[in-house]
Scaffold this motif. Structure first.
Motif, mmCIF file in Angstrom:
data_model
loop_
_atom_site.group_PDB
_atom_site.id
_atom_site.type_symbol
_atom_site.label_atom_id
_atom_site.label_comp_id
_atom_site.label_asym_id
_atom_site.label_seq_id
_atom_site.Cartn_x
_atom_site.Cartn_y
_atom_site.Cartn_z
ATOM 1 N N LYS A 1 0.836 -1.207 0.000
ATOM 2 C CA LYS A 1 0.000 0.000 0.000
ATOM 3 C C LYS A 1 0.869 1.254 0.000
ATOM 4 C CE LYS A 1 -3.678 -2.120 2.714
ATOM 5 N NZ LYS A 1 -4.383 -2.063 3.996
ATOM 6 N N HIS A 2 0.623 2.123 -0.988
ATOM 7 C CA HIS A 2 1.436 3.331 -1.129
ATOM 8 C C HIS A 2 1.254 4.283 0.054
ATOM 9 C CE1 HIS A 2 2.960 2.351 -5.050
ATOM 10 N NE2 HIS A 2 1.731 2.046 -5.451
ATOM 11 N N GLU A 3 0.067 4.363 0.611
ATOM 12 C CA GLU A 3 -0.171 5.246 1.762
ATOM 13 C C GLU A 3 0.661 4.799 2.953
ATOM 14 O OE1 GLU A 3 -2.964 3.456 0.450
ATOM 15 O OE2 GLU A 3 -3.247 5.005 -1.067
ATOM 16 N N ARG A 4 0.747 3.500 3.144
ATOM 17 C CA ARG A 4 1.523 2.972 4.264
ATOM 18 C C ARG A 4 3.021 3.198 4.036
ATOM 19 N NH1 ARG A 4 1.489 -3.019 6.808
ATOM 20 N NH2 ARG A 4 2.257 -2.396 8.848
ATOM 21 N N VAL A 5 3.477 3.043 2.802
ATOM 22 C CA VAL A 5 4.887 3.307 2.479
ATOM 23 C C VAL A 5 5.224 4.762 2.789
ATOM 24 C CG1 VAL A 5 6.562 3.475 0.589
ATOM 25 C CG2 VAL A 5 5.091 1.467 0.765
ATOM 26 N N ARG A 6 4.354 5.680 2.365
ATOM 27 C CA ARG A 6 4.594 7.103 2.643
ATOM 28 C C ARG A 6 4.611 7.386 4.145
ATOM 29 N NH1 ARG A 6 1.427 7.846 -2.065
ATOM 30 N NH2 ARG A 6 -0.468 8.109 -0.840
ATOM 31 N N ALA A 7 3.708 6.733 4.903
ATOM 32 C CA ALA A 7 3.683 6.927 6.355
ATOM 33 C C ALA A 7 4.969 6.421 7.003
ATOM 34 C CB ALA A 7 2.477 6.224 6.961
ATOM 35 N N LEU A 8 5.479 5.287 6.541
ATOM 36 C CA LEU A 8 6.726 4.749 7.084
ATOM 37 C C LEU A 8 7.909 5.661 6.779
ATOM 38 C CD1 LEU A 8 6.258 0.978 6.205
ATOM 39 C CD2 LEU A 8 6.289 1.981 8.482
ATOM 40 N N ILE A 9 7.976 6.145 5.547
ATOM 41 C CA ILE A 9 9.074 7.044 5.173
ATOM 42 C C ILE A 9 9.013 8.329 5.984
ATOM 43 C CG2 ILE A 9 10.037 8.447 3.297
ATOM 44 C CD1 ILE A 9 9.214 6.166 1.389
ATOM 45 N N ALA A 10 7.815 8.899 6.124
ATOM 46 C CA ALA A 10 7.667 10.133 6.907
ATOM 47 C C ALA A 10 8.047 9.902 8.371
ATOM 48 C CB ALA A 10 6.236 10.657 6.799
ATOM 49 N N GLY A 11 7.658 8.765 8.919
ATOM 50 C CA GLY A 11 7.991 8.457 10.312
ATOM 51 C C GLY A 11 9.481 8.296 10.530
ATOM 52 N N ILE A 12 10.149 7.610 9.613
ATOM 53 C CA ILE A 12 11.599 7.420 9.750
ATOM 54 C C ILE A 12 12.331 8.739 9.533
ATOM 55 C CG2 ILE A 12 13.615 6.285 8.728
ATOM 56 C CD1 ILE A 12 11.746 3.836 8.291
ATOM 57 N N ASN A 13 11.860 9.560 8.597
ATOM 58 C CA ASN A 13 12.488 10.867 8.384
ATOM 59 C C ASN A 13 12.296 11.798 9.574
ATOM 60 O OD1 ASN A 13 13.660 10.345 5.910
ATOM 61 N ND2 ASN A 13 11.842 10.973 4.774
ATOM 62 N N ALA A 14 11.244 11.590 10.355
ATOM 63 C CA ALA A 14 11.004 12.417 11.543
ATOM 64 C C ALA A 14 11.853 11.987 12.737
ATOM 65 C CB ALA A 14 9.525 12.366 11.920
ATOM 66 N N MET A 15 12.478 10.823 12.656
ATOM 67 C CA MET A 15 13.306 10.317 13.762
ATOM 68 C C MET A 15 14.614 11.083 13.862
ATOM 69 S SD MET A 15 13.202 6.211 13.456
ATOM 70 C CE MET A 15 11.735 5.271 13.689
ATOM 71 N N SER A 16 15.133 11.136 15.071
ATOM 72 C CA SER A 16 16.469 11.704 15.262
ATOM 73 C C SER A 16 17.498 10.689 14.771
ATOM 74 C CB SER A 16 16.705 12.001 16.749
ATOM 75 O OG SER A 16 16.797 10.785 17.475
ATOM 76 N N THR A 17 18.728 11.134 14.620
ATOM 77 C CA THR A 17 19.796 10.248 14.172
ATOM 78 C C THR A 17 19.988 9.093 15.149
ATOM 79 O OG1 THR A 17 20.894 12.104 13.095
ATOM 80 C CG2 THR A 17 22.232 10.150 13.496
ATOM 81 N N GLU A 18 19.907 9.369 16.441
ATOM 82 C CA GLU A 18 20.076 8.328 17.450
ATOM 83 C C GLU A 18 18.982 7.274 17.339
ATOM 84 O OE1 GLU A 18 20.067 11.607 18.156
ATOM 85 O OE2 GLU A 18 22.190 11.911 18.583
#
Length: 159
Positions: free
Chosen positions: A114-131
């Motif tokens: 699902k493309h919506e879920r892929v976008r949500a995962l990418i956005a969530g990982i991009n929002a994470m700090s480096t640690e």
């Protein structure tokens, strides 16, 4: 000569330390037409003594879903996005932190349709700090990798 004495006479091999830092590299695998798949490898060392291990391999279809994350990692490592072409032969070196984030994105999104879920995962990982990305990366390549990847997907996509 007894068995313990024979074991004592066998010369032992020493492991050589690899100098250099950990990094990542993208290897382009041409597909049909102007499409390409990718393999991301984790590397240790430089020049002649490089140890590598494949972290994730994507088909051309999977690559198309995460192209923005690919370009972000390439830009973050000091390259122009134009280095990523279907005719590329040489690996593209990535900085460690950009490689960790990209590898985490690839591992988390690989089995998702699902493309919506892929976008949500990418956005969530991009929002994470480096640690946080380093923490989740270590979990997702460790002993319980499948469970950690599922936990990460559940945490970030609310599914």
């Amino acid at each position: 000569m007894t068995a313990p004495q024979r074991a004592a006479t066998v010369p032992s091999r020493r492991l050589a330390a690899v100098t250099g830092v950990r990094g990542f590299r993208l290897i382009v695998q041409p597909g049909r037409g102007e499409t390409y798949g990718l393999t991301i490898e984790e590397t240790y060392g430089e020049a002649g003594s490089v140890l590598t291990t494949a972290v994730a391999t994507l088909t051309p279809q999977q690559t198309g879903r995460v192209v923005d994350a690919l370009f972000a990692a390439i830009r973050g490592s000091g390259h122009q996005p134009s280095v990523l072409t279907f005719t590329r032969k040489a690996p593209i070196r990535l900085a460690e932190s950009d490689g960790v984030r990209l590898a985490l994105i690839l591992m988390a999104t690989q089995p998702i349709a699902k493309h919506e879920r892929v976008r949500a995962l990418i956005a969530g990982i991009n929002a994470m700090s480096t640690e946080e990305t380093y923490y989740w990366y270590s979990k997702c390549i460790g002993i319980d990798a499948n469970r950690a990847r599922k936990a990460l997907r559940t945490l970030l996509s609310d599914d």
